[in-house]
Structure formats: structure tokens, C-alpha cells
Enzyme design. Structure first.
Site, PDB file in Angstrom:
ATOM      1  N   ASP A  14     -38.131  27.573 -40.075  1.00 13.85           N
ATOM      2  CA  ASP A  14     -37.427  26.764 -38.782  1.00 13.85           C
ATOM      3  C   ASP A  14     -38.129  26.695 -37.809  1.00 13.85           C
ATOM      4  O   ASP A  14     -38.024  25.713 -36.903  1.00 13.85           O
ATOM      5  CB  ASP A  14     -35.788  27.654 -38.598  1.00 13.85           C
ATOM      6  CG  ASP A  14     -35.143  27.990 -39.821  1.00 13.85           C
ATOM      7  OD1 ASP A  14     -35.118  26.752 -40.589  1.00 13.85           O
ATOM      8  OD2 ASP A  14     -34.385  28.609 -40.027  1.00 13.85           O
ATOM      9  N   ASN A  57     -31.347  27.187 -35.716  1.00 12.22           N
ATOM     10  CA  ASN A  57     -32.749  27.717 -35.523  1.00 12.22           C
ATOM     11  C   ASN A  57     -33.889  26.653 -34.972  1.00 12.22           C
ATOM     12  O   ASN A  57     -34.642  26.799 -34.253  1.00 12.22           O
ATOM     13  CB  ASN A  57     -33.161  28.312 -36.462  1.00 12.22           C
ATOM     14  CG  ASN A  57     -32.546  29.854 -36.684  1.00 12.22           C
ATOM     15  OD1 ASN A  57     -31.950  30.247 -36.002  1.00 12.22           O
ATOM     16  ND2 ASN A  57     -32.641  30.398 -38.071  1.00 12.22           N
ATOM     17  N   LYS A  76     -30.284  27.031 -40.343  1.00  5.36           N
ATOM     18  CA  LYS A  76     -31.553  26.369 -40.147  1.00  5.36           C
ATOM     19  C   LYS A  76     -31.456  25.424 -39.377  1.00  5.36           C
ATOM     20  O   LYS A  76     -32.311  25.058 -38.259  1.00  5.36           O
ATOM     21  CB  LYS A  76     -31.823  25.806 -41.626  1.00  5.36           C
ATOM     22  CG  LYS A  76     -32.264  26.879 -42.825  1.00  5.36           C
ATOM     23  CD  LYS A  76     -32.559  26.132 -43.969  1.00  5.36           C
ATOM     24  CE  LYS A  76     -33.097  26.998 -44.994  1.00  5.36           C
ATOM     25  NZ  LYS A  76     -34.222  27.969 -44.546  1.00  5.36           N
ATOM     26  N   GLY A  77     -30.324  24.655 -39.091  1.00  5.72           N
ATOM     27  CA  GLY A  77     -30.225  23.410 -38.323  1.00  5.72           C
ATOM     28  C   GLY A  77     -30.096  24.237 -36.823  1.00  5.72           C
ATOM     29  O   GLY A  77     -30.991  23.759 -35.761  1.00  5.72           O
TER      30      GLY A  77
END
Length: 302
Positions: A250, A43, A40-41
């Protein structure tokens, strides 16, 4: 360009497409396989950089081929890494099942080295966080690291965004450190106990989040759009047929953060986030599917 600092996880996505999910103990034939960058981070950082922000990524990696994939991905997007590579762990990986007929997905994440990020690691990056226009984090790395980073950012007057994914219990007071919180319907229910299916549900959930200290909640609602507290539902922006929804949240968060950092209003930033997500779901993959600013601007004008 505004400056965005993102704390989060990189994982190598192993994506399997099949007609259905296998039952426990069952083996089925898949339709395709792909290996690519995810987390997630990571992306969100790629999406943010491609929209035009000066984007910095705080994380940890192993010393392996997946770490090279992470660094190459960030270099290609223009993300500046602030990472430690450790020898006693591995770079994160994820299993992603994608249902062929709908593009819906189910995911298992093993964060690897990123699970070792500590509050002390965040203190070492305190100056980087303090000089950001916008700080973003999620819940894939340890909670203590996310909490410490939000504390540093909030104390410095940096705009803070928490994407509370995957859903997890939060420490008391954590939401009060957030200018924006961006849960989807499932994550919102975990935080508030309110099932979000309609705009009215979202309004009640947003009030509950405000009562918990969030300055301005945003609830992402998939194909319906995103509910912005104080405005209402911002409709989704469609760019074509949906191929895959992996990374759509994201894409939204990255586009939203980049727009806020350049001085856009919350409403205009949500629209940019929706357009970023709308394009991303028309493409297979996660980080490589993130559109650039010219594509987003063209969609918004169409």
C-alpha cells in the site's frame, strides 16, 4: 499538487504478534496486540496524501467507533473523504497475524459496509473521478464498483492504476482499462499463470499482462524491488531493519500514485514508491507508518 482519487476499503486492523501461527483448534500466547487503521484503499490514500498529493477517498463506513477511527485517520493525513455512513452494516475490520521473527503476515478481512459499494454509488461520484489526475482502486470492495470506476476514469483520460489485491478473477476487458497494474508475485501468478521469482519471470509476466491490455505493468517483488515494464527491476530501497511488512504494498502504491499525479515519470514514480515502502517496513503498524515526503526525498538522496 496532483489530484488522486482512490476507491477502496477502510478496516480497523487488529494486529497480533506471535512466534508462529496457531494450528486449527490450537490456542497460543501472543507477544503483543495493536488496534489501528487499515484497509488497502485507506492505507494507499494515507500514503498518497503524506507524499503530497491532493487525495480523495471513496468508500462506505458504518456508524460506529471504527468509523470514527477512519475519519480521524484521514483527517490527520489530509485525505478528503467522500463516504456514506450506513446504519445497517458495520465498518470493516481485519485480523492480522504477524510472525515475530520475520515480520511476515497473514490477514483476514471483513469489509463490512464497504462491501455494499455499488456501481450506482460510483456513478454518483463520477465528476470527482473525472477531474482526477490519477485514479486508483483495488479489489477489496465489490468488483462491479471497481470496474465502473475504471470505466469512468479511462473515458475521461484519467491515469488509471489497479492494485489487483486480493487476487481474484477479473471481468473480461478490465485490465484494458488500466494504464498501470501493480500486482505482487502471488497476484501476478493468479492473473497470468506465471510464477514470478526472478527478473526474467517478471519480464514474461509483464508481457502476458500487456497482452491482456495493460499499458504498463509493474510487478512488486518485495525485498528485490519492483519490475517496471520497459525498464526492468528497480531495486528496493532499504531504510533500516524490517520490523513489519504489513502495508508495504500500500505504501508503494500510494507513493507511486502521488508521484505520477505531480508529473513524475513512471520510473521516478516507482523509485518514490519503493522509498515509501522501504521506510514503512521499518515501523510497526500500517497507515501510521507511512512516511512523509521529506523522509522519502531524504532517503532517495542518501
Amino acid at each position: 499538487m496532483g489530484k488522486v482519487v482512490i476507491l477502496g476499503v477502510f478496516v480497523a486492523d487488529t494486529a497480533y504478534r506471535a512466534d508462529r501461527m496457531p494450528r486449527m483448534g490450537e490456542t497460543i500466547l501472543g507477544n503483543s496486540f495493536a488496534l489501528g487503521p487499515g484497509g488497502k484503499g485507506s492505507n494507499q490514500a494515507v500514503a498518497c496524501a503524506r507524499i503530497g498529493a491532493d487525495t480523495h477517498m471513496i468508500s462506505k463506513l458504518g456508524q460506529d467507533d471504527f468509523a470514527k477511527l477512519a475519519l480521524d485517520t484521514w483527517a490527520g493525513a489530509g485525505v478528503v473523504p467522500h463516504v456514506e455512513q450506513v446504519s445497517d452494516s458495520y465498518t470493516g475490520a481485519a485480523y492480522i497475524f504477524i510472525e515475530e521473527s520475520t515480520g511476515d503476515n497473514a490477514i483476514i478481512i471483513a469489509p463490512g459496509a464497504a462491501a455494499l459499494i455499488s456501481a450506482e454509488d460510483i456513478d454518483a461520484q463520477a465528476d470527482l473521478i473525472r477531474w482526477a489526475d490519477v485514479f486508483v482502486t483495488q479489489l477489496e470492495q465489490p468488483m462491479v464498483a471497481a470496474l465502473r470506476a475504471l470505466e469512468i476514469a479511462k473515458a475521461a483520460g484519467v491515469t488509471t492504476i489497479l492494485n489487483p489485491a486480493p487476487a481474484a478473477p477479473l471481468p473480461d476487458g478490465m485490465l484494458a482499462l488500466c494504464d498501470y497494474v501493480t500486482p505482487n508475485e502471488t497476484e501476478c501468478e493468479a492473473l497470468t499463470g506465471i510464477m514470478v521469482e526472478t527478473e526474467e519471470d517478471a519480464a514474461r509476466a509483464a508481457k502476458a499482462l500487456r497482452d491482456l491490455g495493460v499499458a504498463k505493468p509493474i510487478i512488486t517483488m518485495g525485498e528485490k524491488g519492483s519490475f517496471l515494464d520497459g525498464h526492468g527491476l528497480v531495486p528496493a530501497i532499504k531504510a533500516g531493519a524490517v520490523v513489519e511488512t504489513t502495508g508495504a504494498g500500500d505504501a508503494f502504491n500510494g507513493g507511486f500514485a502521488a508521484a505520477l499525479a505531480e508529473g513524475q515519470s513512471a520510473l521516478d514514480a516507482v523509485r518514490i514508491g519503493c522509498a515509501t515502502a522501504g521506510i514503512s517496513v521499518t515501523r510497526a503498524g500500517t497507515a501510521p507508518s507511512m512516511p512523509d515526503r521529506a523522509e522519502v526525498d531524504a532517503l532517495l538522496k542518501s
